[in-house]
Design a protein around this motif. Structure first.
Motif, PDB file in Angstrom:
ATOM      1  N   HIS A 109      16.527  38.166  -8.079  1.00  0.00           N
ATOM      2  CA  HIS A 109      15.727  39.315  -8.491  1.00  0.00           C
ATOM      3  C   HIS A 109      14.810  39.688  -7.351  1.00  0.00           C
ATOM      4  CE1 HIS A 109      16.877  39.176 -12.750  1.00  0.00           C
ATOM      5  NE2 HIS A 109      16.954  37.868 -12.539  1.00  0.00           N
ATOM      6  N   ARG A 110      14.570  40.953  -7.194  1.00  0.00           N
ATOM      7  CA  ARG A 110      13.660  41.377  -6.147  1.00  0.00           C
ATOM      8  C   ARG A 110      12.228  41.196  -6.598  1.00  0.00           C
ATOM      9  NH1 ARG A 110      16.066  43.712  -2.023  1.00  0.00           N
ATOM     10  NH2 ARG A 110      18.211  44.377  -2.266  1.00  0.00           N
ATOM     11  N   ARG A 111      11.391  40.814  -5.677  1.00  0.00           N
ATOM     12  CA  ARG A 111      10.004  40.508  -5.967  1.00  0.00           C
ATOM     13  C   ARG A 111       9.125  41.613  -5.444  1.00  0.00           C
ATOM     14  NH1 ARG A 111       9.286  35.311  -3.256  1.00  0.00           N
ATOM     15  NH2 ARG A 111       9.511  36.576  -1.389  1.00  0.00           N
ATOM     16  N   PRO A 112       8.196  42.118  -6.249  1.00  0.00           N
ATOM     17  CA  PRO A 112       7.286  43.148  -5.761  1.00  0.00           C
ATOM     18  C   PRO A 112       6.351  42.566  -4.723  1.00  0.00           C
ATOM     19  CG  PRO A 112       6.601  42.380  -7.897  1.00  0.00           C
ATOM     20  CD  PRO A 112       7.934  41.759  -7.626  1.00  0.00           C
ATOM     21  N   LEU A 113       5.930  43.391  -3.800  1.00  0.00           N
ATOM     22  CA  LEU A 113       5.032  42.975  -2.726  1.00  0.00           C
ATOM     23  C   LEU A 113       3.619  43.372  -3.105  1.00  0.00           C
ATOM     24  CD1 LEU A 113       4.962  41.777   0.113  1.00  0.00           C
ATOM     25  CD2 LEU A 113       5.118  44.099   1.011  1.00  0.00           C
ATOM     26  N   LEU A 114       2.745  42.376  -3.297  1.00  0.00           N
ATOM     27  CA  LEU A 114       1.363  42.643  -3.685  1.00  0.00           C
ATOM     28  C   LEU A 114       0.439  42.079  -2.630  1.00  0.00           C
ATOM     29  CD1 LEU A 114       1.495  41.728  -7.467  1.00  0.00           C
ATOM     30  CD2 LEU A 114       1.778  43.949  -6.407  1.00  0.00           C
ATOM     31  N   VAL A 115      -0.770  42.550  -2.592  1.00  0.00           N
ATOM     32  CA  VAL A 115      -1.749  42.102  -1.614  1.00  0.00           C
ATOM     33  C   VAL A 115      -2.418  40.829  -2.087  1.00  0.00           C
ATOM     34  CG1 VAL A 115      -2.201  44.413  -0.754  1.00  0.00           C
ATOM     35  CG2 VAL A 115      -3.533  43.525  -2.658  1.00  0.00           C
TER      36      VAL A 115
ATOM     37  N   ILE B 299      13.543  32.682 -10.453  1.00  0.00           N
ATOM     38  CA  ILE B 299      13.242  31.919 -11.672  1.00  0.00           C
ATOM     39  C   ILE B 299      11.830  32.272 -12.119  1.00  0.00           C
ATOM     40  CG2 ILE B 299      12.798  29.605 -12.610  1.00  0.00           C
ATOM     41  CD1 ILE B 299      14.910  28.492 -10.807  1.00  0.00           C
ATOM     42  N   GLY B 300      11.656  32.505 -13.403  1.00  0.00           N
ATOM     43  CA  GLY B 300      10.322  32.712 -13.940  1.00  0.00           C
ATOM     44  C   GLY B 300       9.805  34.129 -13.864  1.00  0.00           C
ATOM     45  N   SER B 301      10.686  35.092 -13.587  1.00  0.00           N
ATOM     46  CA  SER B 301      10.294  36.510 -13.593  1.00  0.00           C
ATOM     47  C   SER B 301       9.061  36.779 -12.738  1.00  0.00           C
ATOM     48  CB  SER B 301      10.049  36.989 -15.033  1.00  0.00           C
ATOM     49  OG  SER B 301      11.205  36.821 -15.813  1.00  0.00           O
ATOM     50  N   ASN B 302       9.040  36.185 -11.543  1.00  0.00           N
ATOM     51  CA  ASN B 302       7.970  36.411 -10.566  1.00  0.00           C
ATOM     52  C   ASN B 302       6.611  35.866 -10.992  1.00  0.00           C
ATOM     53  OD1 ASN B 302       9.502  37.985  -8.516  1.00  0.00           O
ATOM     54  ND2 ASN B 302       9.694  39.429 -10.217  1.00  0.00           N
ATOM     55  N   THR B 303       6.561  35.047 -12.036  1.00  0.00           N
ATOM     56  CA  THR B 303       5.288  34.460 -12.463  1.00  0.00           C
ATOM     57  C   THR B 303       5.017  33.133 -11.772  1.00  0.00           C
ATOM     58  OG1 THR B 303       6.227  33.203 -14.301  1.00  0.00           O
ATOM     59  CG2 THR B 303       5.566  35.492 -14.747  1.00  0.00           C
ATOM     60  N   GLY B 304       6.057  32.498 -11.244  1.00  0.00           N
ATOM     61  CA  GLY B 304       5.900  31.167 -10.690  1.00  0.00           C
ATOM     62  C   GLY B 304       5.913  30.082 -11.757  1.00  0.00           C
TER      63      GLY B 304
ATOM     64  N   SER C  79      13.125  14.463 -12.417  1.00  0.00           N
ATOM     65  CA  SER C  79      12.986  13.599 -11.266  1.00  0.00           C
ATOM     66  C   SER C  79      14.272  12.915 -10.940  1.00  0.00           C
ATOM     67  CB  SER C  79      11.960  12.521 -11.513  1.00  0.00           C
ATOM     68  OG  SER C  79      10.886  12.984 -12.222  1.00  0.00           O
ATOM     69  N   GLY C  80      15.237  12.982 -11.633  1.00  0.00           N
ATOM     70  CA  GLY C  80      16.504  12.437 -11.204  1.00  0.00           C
ATOM     71  C   GLY C  80      17.591  13.352 -11.636  1.00  0.00           C
ATOM     72  N   GLU C  81      17.327  14.618 -11.700  1.00  0.00           N
ATOM     73  CA  GLU C  81      18.312  15.538 -12.248  1.00  0.00           C
ATOM     74  C   GLU C  81      18.592  16.619 -11.215  1.00  0.00           C
ATOM     75  OE1 GLU C  81      17.711  16.210 -16.541  1.00  0.00           O
ATOM     76  OE2 GLU C  81      15.867  15.172 -16.287  1.00  0.00           O
ATOM     77  N   ALA C  82      19.726  16.623 -10.537  1.00  0.00           N
ATOM     78  CA  ALA C  82      19.960  17.248  -9.213  1.00  0.00           C
ATOM     79  C   ALA C  82      20.187  18.714  -9.063  1.00  0.00           C
ATOM     80  CB  ALA C  82      21.042  16.528  -8.487  1.00  0.00           C
ATOM     81  N   GLN C  83      21.116  19.467  -9.392  1.00  0.00           N
ATOM     82  CA  GLN C  83      21.230  20.858  -8.955  1.00  0.00           C
ATOM     83  C   GLN C  83      20.429  21.806  -9.821  1.00  0.00           C
ATOM     84  OE1 GLN C  83      22.516  22.013  -6.225  1.00  0.00           O
ATOM     85  NE2 GLN C  83      23.016  19.959  -5.614  1.00  0.00           N
ATOM     86  N   ALA C  84      19.843  22.834  -9.218  1.00  0.00           N
ATOM     87  CA  ALA C  84      18.878  23.652  -9.935  1.00  0.00           C
ATOM     88  C   ALA C  84      19.499  24.802 -10.678  1.00  0.00           C
ATOM     89  CB  ALA C  84      17.847  24.198  -8.973  1.00  0.00           C
ATOM     90  N   ARG C  85      19.285  24.882 -11.985  1.00  0.00           N
ATOM     91  CA  ARG C  85      19.772  25.990 -12.778  1.00  0.00           C
ATOM     92  C   ARG C  85      18.609  26.885 -13.104  1.00  0.00           C
ATOM     93  NH1 ARG C  85      21.949  23.846 -17.795  1.00  0.00           N
ATOM     94  NH2 ARG C  85      19.798  23.795 -18.532  1.00  0.00           N
ATOM     95  N   PRO C  86      18.575  28.113 -12.591  1.00  0.00           N
ATOM     96  CA  PRO C  86      17.467  29.003 -12.894  1.00  0.00           C
ATOM     97  C   PRO C  86      17.472  29.428 -14.337  1.00  0.00           C
ATOM     98  CG  PRO C  86      19.129  30.134 -11.602  1.00  0.00           C
ATOM     99  CD  PRO C  86      19.550  28.700 -11.702  1.00  0.00           C
ATOM    100  N   ARG C  87      16.270  29.548 -14.873  1.00  0.00           N
ATOM    101  CA  ARG C  87      16.103  30.087 -16.214  1.00  0.00           C
ATOM    102  C   ARG C  87      15.153  31.250 -16.129  1.00  0.00           C
ATOM    103  NH1 ARG C  87      16.468  25.942 -21.058  1.00  0.00           N
ATOM    104  NH2 ARG C  87      18.348  24.909 -20.393  1.00  0.00           N
ATOM    105  N   GLN C  88      15.556  32.362 -16.641  1.00  0.00           N
ATOM    106  CA  GLN C  88      14.760  33.570 -16.525  1.00  0.00           C
ATOM    107  C   GLN C  88      13.733  33.650 -17.627  1.00  0.00           C
ATOM    108  OE1 GLN C  88      14.933  35.351 -13.921  1.00  0.00           O
ATOM    109  NE2 GLN C  88      16.656  34.203 -13.113  1.00  0.00           N
ATOM    110  N   GLY C  89      12.550  34.085 -17.236  1.00  0.00           N
ATOM    111  CA  GLY C  89      11.530  34.402 -18.226  1.00  0.00           C
ATOM    112  C   GLY C  89      10.662  33.219 -18.582  1.00  0.00           C
ATOM    113  N   SER C  90       9.414  33.509 -18.854  1.00  0.00           N
ATOM    114  CA  SER C  90       8.449  32.521 -19.310  1.00  0.00           C
ATOM    115  C   SER C  90       7.339  33.264 -20.002  1.00  0.00           C
ATOM    116  CB  SER C  90       7.905  31.723 -18.115  1.00  0.00           C
ATOM    117  OG  SER C  90       6.822  30.945 -18.514  1.00  0.00           O
ATOM    118  N   SER C  91       6.794  32.682 -21.038  1.00  0.00           N
ATOM    119  CA  SER C  91       5.732  33.375 -21.762  1.00  0.00           C
ATOM    120  C   SER C  91       4.417  33.337 -21.018  1.00  0.00           C
ATOM    121  CB  SER C  91       5.550  32.727 -23.137  1.00  0.00           C
ATOM    122  OG  SER C  91       5.211  31.365 -22.987  1.00  0.00           O
TER     123      SER C  91
END
Length: 313
Positions: free
Chosen positions: A12-18, A251-256, A38-50
């Motif tokens: 996803h493209r991320r907006p550029l903010l100051v 991942i996380g809809s640009n919220t981090g 901590s022992g679980e290897a390849q990363a699966r992105p999950r979109q969205g977070s409240s």
């Protein structure tokens, strides 16, 4: 990098903010103050977070991913003990922090042992995995242990008692369920599991993984969801300030921030706990940061600042 993050991410493209906007939102919304499983290897992105968090300016581009820089901002020598106390009169005196360096540099030599299934509260998964690496071969497990040593030193300087789940003192692991038990048995005031992701080129930035509400079997996160969200939000906001890195653009809809229910290290925790994926080791620009000793010191500072802010309320 949590091992079950294996689905190819959708960028996803991320907006550029100051930066000023970041600081304002961090102070007002995230409450940041001044300053794979901590022992679980390849990363699966999950979109969205409240949860919401500030979005920083984009990370300045880098030309390539160099070999790890060992000439500057070196961490203190590893203590012979995993448990160490800080200054008796420091501002974090009386607080116990558990740092969980993701994976183990020797896991690849013990594939049989780390493949053993363990109960993560809702299902069973591998004990641990090897993690990821940069294209030049810098392993996630090397990165996580280095950042954890730097973070330990910063927290000890403020008086905290710091426990590492392991400190290069065992041939593999520990398993994800044991990592959770270490924090629980210590009755830690906060636990942070340090990781780096392994996603597609162009996927950049950090994200903090929060525990979802899970009840079932050995898992019950009902008491840690809210404090963990507070801890994670503060770390995310202050990680931006310390490193200049932006929240994940995939991942996380640009919220981090990302909330997950499939990580044993979170499901089995009875104390406030979060994971931080500090960047994407497979992207050359992020890899250039992750292999820089100076940037790793900034990453440790951002995490330490977030933990301190959480304790200060």
């Amino acid at each position: 990098m949590p091992y079950d993050d294996s689905v190819s991410p959708t960028p996803h493209r991320r907006p550029l903010l100051v930066a000023a906007a970041l600081a304002a939102v961090c102070l007002s919304a995230a409450g940041c103050g001044a300053g794979g499983d901590s022992g679980e290897a390849q990363a699966r992105p999950r979109q969205g977070s409240s949860a919401t968090s500030a979005v920083p300016p984009s990370v300045p581009p880098s030309r390539s991913a160099p070999a790890p820089d060992k000439t500057s901002a070196s961490p203190p020598s590893a203590s012979p003990s995993k448990t160490t106390g800080g200054r008796a009169s420091g501002p974090l005196s009386g607080k116990t922090v558990v740092i969980d360096p993701g994976h183990n540099p020797n896991n690849h030599l013990h594939t049989r042992e780390i493949s053993r299934q363990v109960d993560i509260g809702t299902t069973h998964k591998e004990c641990d995995t090897t993690g990821t690496s940069t294209n030049s071969g810098y392993a996630e497990a090397q990165f996580t242990l280095d950042v954890s040593h730097r973070l330990r030193a910063l927290l000890q300087e403020q008086g905290a008692k710091v426990i590492l789940t392991y400190d290069n003192d065992r041939p593999y692991g520990p398993c994800v369920d044991e990592r959770a038990r270490i924090g629980n048995n210590a009755e830690a005031d906060a636990v942070v599991s340090v990781h780096a992701d392994g996603s597609a080129v162009g996927n950049r930035g950090f994200h903090v993984i929060l525990p979802a509400l899970v009840r079932g079997g050995a898992a019950d996160t009902s008491k840690i969801v809210d404090p963990s969200r507070d801890l994670g939000t503060r770390i995310a906001g202050l990680f931006v300030r310390a490193t200049g890195s932006a929240p994940s653009n995939y991942i996380g809809s640009n919220t981090g921030l990302d909330t997950r229910s499939d990580l044993g290290g979170l499901n089995l925790s009875t104390v406030p706990k979060v994971f931080i994926e500090c960047g994407n080791m497979r992207d050359p620009k992020d890899a250039a940061l992750l292999t820089s000793a100076g940037w790793r010191q900034k990453a440790a500072q951002g995490i330490a600042d977030g933990i301190t802010s959480y304790f200060n309320g």
